[in-house]
Scaffold this motif. Structure first.
Motif, PDB file in Angstrom:
ATOM      1  N   THR A  46       0.813  -1.216   0.000  1.00 22.68           N
ATOM      2  CA  THR A  46       0.000   0.000   0.000  1.00 22.68           C
ATOM      3  C   THR A  46       0.847   1.268   0.000  1.00 22.68           C
ATOM      4  O   THR A  46       0.338   2.342  -0.277  1.00 22.68           O
ATOM      5  CB  THR A  46      -0.955   0.029   1.210  1.00 22.68           C
ATOM      6  OG1 THR A  46      -0.190  -0.066   2.401  1.00 22.68           O
ATOM      7  CG2 THR A  46      -1.961  -1.118   1.134  1.00 22.68           C
ATOM      8  N   GLY A  86     -11.283  -0.643  -2.837  1.00 23.17           N
ATOM      9  CA  GLY A  86     -10.064   0.122  -2.623  1.00 23.17           C
ATOM     10  C   GLY A  86      -9.950   1.253  -3.616  1.00 23.17           C
ATOM     11  O   GLY A  86     -10.801   1.444  -4.485  1.00 23.17           O
ATOM     12  N   SER A  87      -8.900   2.027  -3.500  1.00 21.64           N
ATOM     13  CA  SER A  87      -8.664   3.156  -4.385  1.00 21.64           C
ATOM     14  C   SER A  87      -7.174   3.262  -4.668  1.00 21.64           C
ATOM     15  O   SER A  87      -6.374   2.497  -4.139  1.00 21.64           O
ATOM     16  CB  SER A  87      -9.195   4.445  -3.743  1.00 21.64           C
ATOM     17  OG  SER A  87      -8.607   4.631  -2.473  1.00 21.64           O
ATOM     18  N   GLY A  89      -3.791   6.232  -5.560  1.00 26.77           N
ATOM     19  CA  GLY A  89      -3.404   7.620  -5.352  1.00 26.77           C
ATOM     20  C   GLY A  89      -2.159   8.004  -6.121  1.00 26.77           C
ATOM     21  O   GLY A  89      -1.600   7.216  -6.881  1.00 26.77           O
ATOM     22  N   THR A 131      -5.117  10.311  -2.332  1.00 28.05           N
ATOM     23  CA  THR A 131      -6.014   9.337  -2.948  1.00 28.05           C
ATOM     24  C   THR A 131      -6.788  10.057  -4.039  1.00 28.05           C
ATOM     25  O   THR A 131      -7.325  11.140  -3.824  1.00 28.05           O
ATOM     26  CB  THR A 131      -6.975   8.745  -1.896  1.00 28.05           C
ATOM     27  OG1 THR A 131      -6.182   8.077  -0.914  1.00 28.05           O
ATOM     28  CG2 THR A 131      -7.941   7.767  -2.531  1.00 28.05           C
ATOM     29  N   ALA A 135     -13.380   4.683  -3.317  1.00 25.60           N
ATOM     30  CA  ALA A 135     -13.164   3.242  -3.255  1.00 25.60           C
ATOM     31  C   ALA A 135     -14.187   2.520  -4.125  1.00 25.60           C
ATOM     32  O   ALA A 135     -15.343   2.920  -4.211  1.00 25.60           O
ATOM     33  CB  ALA A 135     -13.255   2.757  -1.816  1.00 25.60           C
ATOM     34  N   SER A 162      -0.004   4.893  -5.212  1.00 26.46           N
ATOM     35  CA  SER A 162      -0.254   4.123  -3.997  1.00 26.46           C
ATOM     36  C   SER A 162      -1.601   3.413  -4.150  1.00 26.46           C
ATOM     37  O   SER A 162      -2.469   3.872  -4.896  1.00 26.46           O
ATOM     38  CB  SER A 162      -0.268   5.029  -2.767  1.00 26.46           C
ATOM     39  OG  SER A 162      -1.264   6.021  -2.912  1.00 26.46           O
ATOM     40  N   THR A 164      -4.780   1.529  -1.827  1.00 25.16           N
ATOM     41  CA  THR A 164      -5.298   1.380  -0.464  1.00 25.16           C
ATOM     42  C   THR A 164      -5.489  -0.085  -0.096  1.00 25.16           C
ATOM     43  O   THR A 164      -5.583  -0.411   1.078  1.00 25.16           O
ATOM     44  CB  THR A 164      -6.627   2.140  -0.262  1.00 25.16           C
ATOM     45  OG1 THR A 164      -7.580   1.665  -1.208  1.00 25.16           O
ATOM     46  CG2 THR A 164      -6.427   3.637  -0.419  1.00 25.16           C
ATOM     47  N   VAL A 165      -5.552  -0.961  -1.094  1.00 25.38           N
ATOM     48  CA  VAL A 165      -5.590  -2.407  -0.861  1.00 25.38           C
ATOM     49  C   VAL A 165      -4.451  -2.999  -1.687  1.00 25.38           C
ATOM     50  O   VAL A 165      -4.400  -2.817  -2.907  1.00 25.38           O
ATOM     51  CB  VAL A 165      -6.947  -3.027  -1.283  1.00 25.38           C
ATOM     52  CG1 VAL A 165      -6.918  -4.534  -1.090  1.00 25.38           C
ATOM     53  CG2 VAL A 165      -8.088  -2.403  -0.501  1.00 25.38           C
TER      54      VAL A 165
END
Length: 177
Positions: A46, A86-87, A89, A131, A135, A162, A164-165
């Motif tokens: 992540t 998730g998202s 970034g 981000t 998501a 990046s 998030t998951v």
């Protein structure tokens, strides 16, 4: 030269200049490009990681910038993201001392295809890692980012992504900075 001369080209060791009149100098715009000519498979994590690490170009897709103000554009496409909500970034890493601001338009797909995107999310930000989208469970996404960088100490600038998951997502060939 100590005084600008109309029609003169100059270089001060950092940037080229052209004088359109005896009273003024203007910087001659130059461009640096980083373009993936092959895919870049990310590490399943992540934390922010280089968008352009592999697929040709410099190590980590680093661009070395002297002190100054720069305009940039970054476009990248991701596939193989986690199907868990998730998202993704964007960040600018590297060794240069810098501040930056950017506007981004990003979308995470609703399935596995880049052609079935959800509604795009727009943001304006100056944060180190931001981000870009809400998501979702889609596994593909795209981002278009435009902004400015002000470098106060010469060094490298490294475009980063990046997740998030964590997943071993893939940056698609043709993505550029």
């Amino acid at each position: 030269m100590t005084t600008a001369q109309a029609g003169a080209m100059e270089f001060d060791g950092t940037a080229p200049y052209f004088s359109v009149a005896a009273s003024t100098r203007g910087v001659v715009p130059t461009e640096q490009w980083v373009v993936l000519n092959a895919t870049n498979t990310l590490t399943s994590q992540t934390a922010a990681q280089p968008i352009f690490d592999g697929g040709g170009g410099t190590t980590n897709g680093a661009v070395t910038l002297p002190v100054g103000t720069y305009q940039f554009e970054c476009v990248y496409a991701l596939t193989g993201m986690s199907a868990t909500s998730g998202s993704f970034g964007f960040a600018l890493g590297g060794t240069a001392t810098k501040t930056f601001a950017f506007h981004a338009l990003a979308s995470k797909g609703t399935g596995t295809s880049l052609t079935t995107a959800s509604a795009a999310t727009a943001t304006f930000n100056t944060a180190a890692a931001t981000t870009l989208n809400t998501a979702g469970t889609g596994t593909a996404g795209t981002a278009i980012i435009k902004g400015t960088i002000r470098v106060t100490v010469t060094g490298t600038v490294i475009p980063q992504v990046s997740l998030t998951v964590a997943s071993a997502a893939v940056i698609q060939a043709g993505s550029y900075f």
